[in-house]
Motif scaffolding. Structure first.
Motif, PDB file in Angstrom:
ATOM      1  N   ILE A 152       0.860  -1.189   0.000  1.00 48.05           N
ATOM      2  CA  ILE A 152       0.000   0.000   0.000  1.00 48.05           C
ATOM      3  C   ILE A 152       0.898   1.241   0.000  1.00 48.05           C
ATOM      4  O   ILE A 152       1.745   1.402   0.885  1.00 48.05           O
ATOM      5  CB  ILE A 152      -0.947   0.028   1.220  1.00 48.05           C
ATOM      6  N   SER A 153       0.704   2.080  -1.037  1.00 49.02           N
ATOM      7  CA  SER A 153       1.564   3.255  -1.192  1.00 49.02           C
ATOM      8  C   SER A 153       0.729   4.511  -1.344  1.00 49.02           C
ATOM      9  O   SER A 153      -0.375   4.479  -1.896  1.00 49.02           O
ATOM     10  CB  SER A 153       2.401   3.155  -2.474  1.00 49.02           C
ATOM     11  N   THR A 154       1.306   5.634  -0.884  1.00 46.17           N
ATOM     12  CA  THR A 154       0.695   6.941  -1.145  1.00 46.17           C
ATOM     13  C   THR A 154       1.756   7.798  -1.829  1.00 46.17           C
ATOM     14  O   THR A 154       2.950   7.613  -1.594  1.00 46.17           O
ATOM     15  CB  THR A 154       0.263   7.625   0.167  1.00 46.17           C
ATOM     16  N   LEU A 155       1.282   8.709  -2.660  1.00 47.19           N
ATOM     17  CA  LEU A 155       2.258   9.575  -3.343  1.00 47.19           C
ATOM     18  C   LEU A 155       1.638  10.918  -3.702  1.00 47.19           C
ATOM     19  O   LEU A 155       0.405  11.036  -3.814  1.00 47.19           O
ATOM     20  CB  LEU A 155       2.855   8.897  -4.587  1.00 47.19           C
ATOM     21  N   GLY A 156       2.504  11.899  -3.883  1.00 50.04           N
ATOM     22  CA  GLY A 156       2.038  13.244  -4.176  1.00 50.04           C
ATOM     23  C   GLY A 156       1.633  13.428  -5.626  1.00 50.04           C
ATOM     24  O   GLY A 156       0.640  14.108  -5.931  1.00 50.04           O
ATOM     25  N   SER A 157       2.343  12.810  -6.527  1.00 47.96           N
ATOM     26  CA  SER A 157       2.068  13.032  -7.956  1.00 47.96           C
ATOM     27  C   SER A 157       0.925  12.146  -8.454  1.00 47.96           C
ATOM     28  O   SER A 157       0.570  11.164  -7.793  1.00 47.96           O
ATOM     29  CB  SER A 157       3.335  12.794  -8.782  1.00 47.96           C
ATOM     30  N   PRO A 158       0.364  12.467  -9.624  1.00 52.44           N
ATOM     31  CA  PRO A 158      -0.693  11.611 -10.181  1.00 52.44           C
ATOM     32  C   PRO A 158      -0.111  10.259 -10.627  1.00 52.44           C
ATOM     33  O   PRO A 158       1.062  10.188 -11.000  1.00 52.44           O
ATOM     34  CB  PRO A 158      -1.185  12.394 -11.406  1.00 52.44           C
ATOM     35  N   LYS A 159      -0.978   9.232 -10.593  1.00 47.10           N
ATOM     36  CA  LYS A 159      -0.538   7.885 -10.985  1.00 47.10           C
ATOM     37  C   LYS A 159       0.103   7.864 -12.365  1.00 47.10           C
ATOM     38  O   LYS A 159       1.085   7.174 -12.598  1.00 47.10           O
ATOM     39  CB  LYS A 159      -1.741   6.941 -11.011  1.00 47.10           C
ATOM     40  N   PHE A 160      -0.502   8.630 -13.311  1.00 51.68           N
ATOM     41  CA  PHE A 160       0.006   8.532 -14.690  1.00 51.68           C
ATOM     42  C   PHE A 160       1.431   9.087 -14.796  1.00 51.68           C
ATOM     43  O   PHE A 160       2.236   8.602 -15.577  1.00 51.68           O
ATOM     44  CB  PHE A 160      -0.954   9.203 -15.697  1.00 51.68           C
ATOM     45  N   VAL A 161       1.745  10.084 -13.952  1.00 51.01           N
ATOM     46  CA  VAL A 161       3.115  10.623 -13.946  1.00 51.01           C
ATOM     47  C   VAL A 161       4.073   9.556 -13.413  1.00 51.01           C
ATOM     48  O   VAL A 161       5.154   9.310 -13.962  1.00 51.01           O
ATOM     49  CB  VAL A 161       3.198  11.917 -13.094  1.00 51.01           C
ATOM     50  N   TYR A 162       3.634   8.907 -12.344  1.00 51.35           N
ATOM     51  CA  TYR A 162       4.472   7.856 -11.745  1.00 51.35           C
ATOM     52  C   TYR A 162       4.714   6.733 -12.755  1.00 51.35           C
ATOM     53  O   TYR A 162       5.814   6.200 -12.855  1.00 51.35           O
ATOM     54  CB  TYR A 162       3.778   7.318 -10.490  1.00 51.35           C
ATOM     55  N   ARG A 163       3.666   6.411 -13.520  1.00 53.82           N
ATOM     56  CA  ARG A 163       3.779   5.317 -14.482  1.00 53.82           C
ATOM     57  C   ARG A 163       4.626   5.732 -15.690  1.00 53.82           C
ATOM     58  O   ARG A 163       5.572   5.048 -16.067  1.00 53.82           O
ATOM     59  CB  ARG A 163       2.378   4.894 -14.928  1.00 53.82           C
ATOM     60  N   LEU A 164       4.305   6.897 -16.262  1.00 56.95           N
ATOM     61  CA  LEU A 164       4.945   7.301 -17.522  1.00 56.95           C
ATOM     62  C   LEU A 164       6.372   7.809 -17.341  1.00 56.95           C
ATOM     63  O   LEU A 164       7.263   7.461 -18.100  1.00 56.95           O
ATOM     64  CB  LEU A 164       4.133   8.398 -18.207  1.00 56.95           C
ATOM     65  N   PHE A 165       6.578   8.628 -16.317  1.00 54.50           N
ATOM     66  CA  PHE A 165       7.907   9.238 -16.154  1.00 54.50           C
ATOM     67  C   PHE A 165       8.834   8.428 -15.256  1.00 54.50           C
ATOM     68  O   PHE A 165      10.046   8.516 -15.387  1.00 54.50           O
ATOM     69  CB  PHE A 165       7.779  10.673 -15.636  1.00 54.50           C
ATOM     70  N   TYR A 166       8.265   7.682 -14.322  1.00 50.55           N
ATOM     71  CA  TYR A 166       9.118   6.941 -13.381  1.00 50.55           C
ATOM     72  C   TYR A 166       8.917   5.433 -13.509  1.00 50.55           C
ATOM     73  O   TYR A 166       9.386   4.668 -12.658  1.00 50.55           O
ATOM     74  CB  TYR A 166       8.868   7.430 -11.949  1.00 50.55           C
ATOM     75  N   ASN A 167       8.206   5.040 -14.563  1.00 51.98           N
ATOM     76  CA  ASN A 167       8.142   3.626 -14.925  1.00 51.98           C
ATOM     77  C   ASN A 167       7.608   2.746 -13.793  1.00 51.98           C
ATOM     78  O   ASN A 167       8.059   1.608 -13.643  1.00 51.98           O
ATOM     79  CB  ASN A 167       9.567   3.176 -15.318  1.00 51.98           C
TER      80      ASN A 167
END
Ligand code: FMN
Length: 192
Positions: A126-141
């Motif tokens: 279970i994770s929380t993050l500041g950025s949107p999911k799509f940013v995490y997926r697209l830019f940080y793989n």
């Protein structure tokens, strides 16, 4: 087992931990809580750790105690915020020092991937993050998928891993935060 990494008792991650405990309690599951900050876990892998791993052993009684406890559980739950795309250093150190060669996995001659030993376990992250999911997926793989889910858990033989993530946490509504906590509590109360 819940492995929890957040230093602040009033954090949202702490509320996730409480919802997890509540849900597991409804299903009458026994819980072994590892609160890494409260345990003052030393995450720094040492020369002694490396030397022991070469002999397929661990030298630190704290590490050995966590290993014995993991051997007894069926499911392991990681709760932590995303910090610089990964888990907090204290949790990364838990993986480095506790999921050791010879205990969590074995190297296989001539093969690029190890053989995992923790086949008795399933897991939830279970994770929380500041950025949107799509940013995490697209830019940080989806970095955590590489670091924790595939690179550690699956590599060590854990077959089934479920991953929950609450994104945009700073700007999200109170309602969405509450919904996420209910979702976690429900999921935990139905965990087989
Ligand atoms: C040291 C640090 C690093 C962070 N790195 C990231 C990051 O890489 N990506 C991101 O989306 N959010 C990042 N954040 C935001 C946290 O994920 C966010 O504050 C946390 O999930 C909120 O949960 P909490 O209230 O339980 O702390 C970072 C926060 C801190 C303190």
């Amino acid at each position: 087992m819940i492995v929890y990494a957040h230093p602040y008792d009033k954090s949202y991650n702490r509320a996730i931990r409480d919802a997890t405990v509540k849900g597991l309690g409804k299903a009458a599951h026994e819980i072994d809580l590892v609160d890494l900050y409260k345990d003052k876990f030393n995450p720094v892998l040492s020369v002694e750790d490396l030397e022991a791993a070469l002999r397929k052993q661990s030298f630190d009684p704290v590490v050995i105690d966590y290993q014995r406890r993991i051997e007894k559980v069926q499911h392991i739950i990681f709760i932590a915020p995303i910090w610089f795309e990964s888990v907090p250093a204290i949790m990364k150190g838990f993986l480095d020092r506790v999921f050791t060669h010879g205990w969590a996995y074995e190297k296989v001659e001539g093969k690029g991937v190890p053989k995992g030993n923790l086949t008795h376990l399933s897991a939830t992250v279970i994770s929380t993050l500041g950025s949107p999911k799509f940013v995490y997926r697209l830019f940080y793989n989806n970095a955590l998928k590489g670091v924790l889910i595939n690179g550690t858990l699956k590599c060590c033989g854990v077959k089934k891993v479920k991953w929950f993530m609450l994104d945009k946490i700073q700007e999200t509504t109170e309602e969405r935060r509450k919904q996420f906590l209910s979702k976690i509590e429900d999921y935990m109360s139905n965990l087989a």
